[in-house]
Design a protein around this motif. Sequence first.
Motif, PDB file in Angstrom:
ATOM      1  N   TYR A 158       0.961  -0.956   0.307  1.00  0.00           N
ATOM      2  CA  TYR A 158      -0.021  -0.104  -0.028  1.00  0.00           C
ATOM      3  C   TYR A 158       0.684   1.200  -0.195  1.00  0.00           C
ATOM      4  O   TYR A 158       2.078   1.194   0.173  1.00  0.00           O
ATOM      5  N   TRP A 159       0.315   2.330  -0.798  1.00  0.00           N
ATOM      6  CA  TRP A 159       0.400   3.761  -0.831  1.00  0.00           C
ATOM      7  C   TRP A 159      -0.065   5.063   0.521  1.00  0.00           C
ATOM      8  O   TRP A 159      -0.980   4.313  -0.287  1.00  0.00           O
ATOM      9  N   LEU A 160       0.297   5.728   0.959  1.00  0.00           N
ATOM     10  CA  LEU A 160      -0.169   6.620   1.476  1.00  0.00           C
ATOM     11  C   LEU A 160      -0.329   7.984   0.726  1.00  0.00           C
ATOM     12  O   LEU A 160       0.568   7.998  -0.394  1.00  0.00           O
ATOM     13  N   LYS A 161      -1.376   8.701   1.080  1.00  0.00           N
ATOM     14  CA  LYS A 161      -1.199  10.348  -0.075  1.00  0.00           C
ATOM     15  C   LYS A 161       0.422  10.772  -0.008  1.00  0.00           C
ATOM     16  O   LYS A 161       0.666  10.691   1.038  1.00  0.00           O
ATOM     17  N   GLY A 162      -0.139  11.369  -0.971  1.00  0.00           N
ATOM     18  CA  GLY A 162       1.303  12.351  -1.393  1.00  0.00           C
ATOM     19  C   GLY A 162       1.642  10.894  -1.828  1.00  0.00           C
ATOM     20  O   GLY A 162       2.946  10.928  -2.746  1.00  0.00           O
ATOM     21  N   GLY A 163       1.939   9.592  -2.021  1.00  0.00           N
ATOM     22  CA  GLY A 163       2.515   9.132  -3.128  1.00  0.00           C
ATOM     23  C   GLY A 163       3.805   7.580  -2.456  1.00  0.00           C
ATOM     24  O   GLY A 163       4.493   7.133  -3.077  1.00  0.00           O
ATOM     25  N   ALA A 164       3.658   8.271  -1.024  1.00  0.00           N
ATOM     26  CA  ALA A 164       4.711   7.188   0.796  1.00  0.00           C
ATOM     27  C   ALA A 164       4.387   5.837   0.571  1.00  0.00           C
ATOM     28  O   ALA A 164       2.967   5.336   0.399  1.00  0.00           O
ATOM     29  N   GLY A 165       5.636   5.246  -0.120  1.00  0.00           N
ATOM     30  CA  GLY A 165       5.410   3.681   0.243  1.00  0.00           C
ATOM     31  C   GLY A 165       6.155   2.976  -1.051  1.00  0.00           C
ATOM     32  O   GLY A 165       6.929   4.081  -1.597  1.00  0.00           O
ATOM     33  N   PRO A 166       6.595   1.718  -1.469  1.00  0.00           N
ATOM     34  CA  PRO A 166       5.178   1.298  -0.765  1.00  0.00           C
ATOM     35  C   PRO A 166       5.338   0.597   0.541  1.00  0.00           C
ATOM     36  O   PRO A 166       6.479   0.216   1.080  1.00  0.00           O
ATOM     37  N   PHE A 167       4.445  -0.034   1.522  1.00  0.00           N
ATOM     38  CA  PHE A 167       4.541  -0.541   2.430  1.00  0.00           C
ATOM     39  C   PHE A 167       3.904  -2.096   2.613  1.00  0.00           C
ATOM     40  O   PHE A 167       2.677  -1.755   1.360  1.00  0.00           O
ATOM     41  N   TYR A 168       3.520  -2.435   3.778  1.00  0.00           N
ATOM     42  CA  TYR A 168       3.478  -4.223   3.180  1.00  0.00           C
ATOM     43  C   TYR A 168       2.746  -4.236   4.486  1.00  0.00           C
ATOM     44  O   TYR A 168       2.833  -4.453   5.581  1.00  0.00           O
ATOM     45  N   VAL A 169       1.654  -5.340   4.616  1.00  0.00           N
ATOM     46  CA  VAL A 169       0.842  -5.955   5.374  1.00  0.00           C
ATOM     47  C   VAL A 169       1.232  -7.137   5.053  1.00  0.00           C
ATOM     48  O   VAL A 169       0.043  -7.908   3.818  1.00  0.00           O
TER      49      VAL A 169
END
Length: 218
Positions: A158-169
């Motif tokens: 997933y990516w957060l508002k503004g394009g930060a990421g990717p992060f993972y679950v």
Amino acid sequence: MKRSSVRRLAGFFLVLVTAGALGLAGATPALAAATGTVKTAGDPLNVRRAPSTSATAVRTVANGATVTIDCQTIGTSVTGPLGTTTLWDYVPALGGYISDSYVYTGSDQRIAPDCGVGSGSAECSTGVCAGEGQFRSSDAHFLVYDRNADGKSAVVAYWLKGGAGPFYVWASGGNGTHVDKAVPVAKGSWVYYKVCVADAAANPALEACSGGITDYAA
């Protein structure tokens, strides 16, 4: 759709441009929620976690039941009493999707918004739904399900508002397991995600990824 949601959409245009530059496509609602009546030959209808006939059946709904359709999306083609269609209806009260080919709405066209914004939408991977994921917008949690003993883990990127990421679950406990994890999506903010399978790693090589969904924390 609530007026507050409209204001959020207006404020998110810049984020969508950023997401577009990253190749991330979001959905925009256009209509209001609607109702329909389940039409089968008499048997109960399966409710799926994702808009696919290979997705897990989370429950059934009886023939003749009235359902409130929060949004609609494109999935696998299904032939039912009302014809053949790729349109699927998301019914929050049932916790999943039903094929529109089994739902009488009085129209052959879309009668509810596109899924992906505040709908708690779910996606599954290609093939036999090896990975499934859902963003629960009410409390900003990801639910990730591993559905196949293929030697790989299900993962939401997933990516957060503004394009930060990717992060993972990760759902790395093996076939039949799932995780329920809070993620740092502020109330009213947006998240873009897709569901894949991969070997657990800091920078995994994502495989069999679903289409992407843009959603927000309510």
